[in-house]
Design an enzyme around this catalytic site. Structure first.
Site, PDB file in Angstrom:
ATOM      1  N   SER A 109      22.200  24.279  20.803  1.00 41.84           N
ATOM      2  CA  SER A 109      21.799  24.722  19.594  1.00 41.84           C
ATOM      3  C   SER A 109      20.217  24.572  19.361  1.00 41.84           C
ATOM      4  CB  SER A 109      22.397  24.087  18.219  1.00 41.84           C
ATOM      5  OG  SER A 109      22.071  22.406  18.678  1.00 41.84           O
ATOM      6  N   ASN A 129      23.839  20.053  27.191  1.00 38.25           N
ATOM      7  CA  ASN A 129      24.523  21.383  26.972  1.00 38.25           C
ATOM      8  C   ASN A 129      23.461  22.530  27.228  1.00 38.25           C
ATOM      9  OD1 ASN A 129      26.716  19.826  25.742  1.00 38.25           O
ATOM     10  ND2 ASN A 129      25.585  19.504  23.727  1.00 38.25           N
ATOM     11  N   HIS A 152      17.182  19.297  26.712  1.00 38.32           N
ATOM     12  CA  HIS A 152      17.041  17.872  26.165  1.00 38.32           C
ATOM     13  C   HIS A 152      18.253  17.289  26.911  1.00 38.32           C
ATOM     14  CE1 HIS A 152      19.168  20.489  23.473  1.00 38.32           C
ATOM     15  NE2 HIS A 152      19.890  19.751  23.315  1.00 38.32           N
ATOM     16  N   ASP A 159      18.270  11.062  17.504  1.00 42.26           N
ATOM     17  CA  ASP A 159      19.095  12.396  17.064  1.00 42.26           C
ATOM     18  C   ASP A 159      19.205  12.308  15.582  1.00 42.26           C
ATOM     19  OD1 ASP A 159      21.013  14.872  18.694  1.00 42.26           O
ATOM     20  OD2 ASP A 159      21.249  14.438  16.443  1.00 42.26           O
ATOM     21  N   ILE A 160      19.047  13.334  15.031  1.00 36.25           N
ATOM     22  CA  ILE A 160      18.925  13.435  13.456  1.00 36.25           C
ATOM     23  C   ILE A 160      20.543  13.537  13.283  1.00 36.25           C
ATOM     24  CG2 ILE A 160      19.285  16.019  13.093  1.00 36.25           C
ATOM     25  CD1 ILE A 160      16.820  15.545  11.013  1.00 36.25           C
ATOM     26  N   GLY A 179      27.697  24.925  23.777  1.00 33.04           N
ATOM     27  CA  GLY A 179      27.426  24.439  22.412  1.00 33.04           C
ATOM     28  C   GLY A 179      25.926  24.028  22.109  1.00 33.04           C
TER      29      GLY A 179
HETATM   30  P1  5GP Z   1      22.302  20.773  21.408  1.00 31.95           P
HETATM   31  O1  5GP Z   1      23.349  21.265  20.278  1.00 31.95           O
HETATM   32  O2  5GP Z   1      21.287  21.907  21.564  1.00 31.95           O
HETATM   33  O3  5GP Z   1      22.855  20.242  22.549  1.00 31.95           O
HETATM   34  O4  5GP Z   1      21.688  19.570  20.774  1.00 31.95           O
HETATM   35  C1  5GP Z   1      20.607  19.636  19.914  1.00 31.95           C
HETATM   36  C2  5GP Z   1      20.594  18.216  19.176  1.00 31.95           C
HETATM   37  O5  5GP Z   1      19.425  18.105  18.221  1.00 31.95           O
HETATM   38  C3  5GP Z   1      21.609  17.928  17.953  1.00 31.95           C
HETATM   39  O6  5GP Z   1      22.421  16.932  18.295  1.00 31.95           O
HETATM   40  C4  5GP Z   1      20.784  17.871  16.668  1.00 31.95           C
HETATM   41  O7  5GP Z   1      21.522  16.735  15.763  1.00 31.95           O
HETATM   42  C5  5GP Z   1      19.542  17.530  17.069  1.00 31.95           C
HETATM   43  N1  5GP Z   1      18.488  17.958  16.380  1.00 31.95           N
HETATM   44  C6  5GP Z   1      18.426  19.182  15.740  1.00 31.95           C
HETATM   45  N2  5GP Z   1      17.315  19.157  14.983  1.00 31.95           N
HETATM   46  C7  5GP Z   1      16.848  18.137  14.987  1.00 31.95           C
HETATM   47  C8  5GP Z   1      15.397  17.638  14.425  1.00 31.95           C
HETATM   48  O8  5GP Z   1      14.604  18.092  13.692  1.00 31.95           O
HETATM   49  N3  5GP Z   1      15.166  16.449  14.914  1.00 31.95           N
HETATM   50  C9  5GP Z   1      15.872  15.423  15.552  1.00 31.95           C
HETATM   51  N4  5GP Z   1      15.653  13.854  15.617  1.00 31.95           N
HETATM   52  N5  5GP Z   1      17.192  16.034  16.351  1.00 31.95           N
HETATM   53  C10 5GP Z   1      17.559  17.191  15.919  1.00 31.95           C
END
Ligand code: 5GP
Ligand code: ZN
Length: 114
Positions: free
Chosen positions: A95, A87, A100, A30-31, A93
């Site tokens: 995003s 999520n 995933h 994760d980034i 939450g």
């Molecule tokens: P969500 O909030 O949808 O459950 O999780 C999305 C996750 O994707 C977040 O933890 C965010 O840090 C990660 N994320 C978003 N954009 C990128 C990206 O371009 N590269 C990587 N490696 N992770 C990402």
């Protein structure tokens, strides 16, 4: 999907630290890590949310979980403990609207989650 960031990672159009890959899924760091180990497991196919995955994809969802346990083993958190999170939609939450599994580990987590 053309402008989906996780589809682009799956197609190697944008970089990610990939820790596992096969025909169906990719796992990468994760980034914005929320724990010492924070990886995401995604299917290469695009599904916006878990609500969009039908019964015919039961095997894919199971595969994602098994891949997460394999990555947990590779990362050395398999025995200590880890958390898998998916999520789904606004109140949880979500995003990025490509399904995933978060694999989180390397520290103690609270319950219930925030
Ligand atoms: P969500 O909030 O949808 O459950 O999780 C999305 C996750 O994707 C977040 O933890 C965010 O840090 C990660 N994320 C978003 N954009 C990128 C990206 O371009 N590269 C990587 N490696 N992770 C990402
Ligand atoms: Zn996508």
């Amino acid at each position: 999907m053309a402008d989906c960031i996780f589809c682009k990672i799956g197609r190697k159009e944008i970089p990610a630290k990939i820790v596992y890959e096969d025909r169906l899924v990719v796992a990468f760091d994760d980034i914005g890590p929320q724990a010492p180990t924070h990886c995401l497991v995604i299917p290469k196919a695009h599904y916006e949310t878990l609500n969009d995955v039908g019964a015919e994809q039961e095997g894919l969802l199971g595969h994602m979980m098994l891949v997460a346990t394999r990555v947990a083993r590779d990362k050395g958190i398999h025995d200590k403990g880890y958390r898998l999170v998916a999520n789904t939609l606004a109140e949880a939450g979500q995003s990025v609207f490509h399904i995933h599994l978060h694999l989180l580990g390397g520290r103690r987590f609270a319950w219930p989650p925030g």
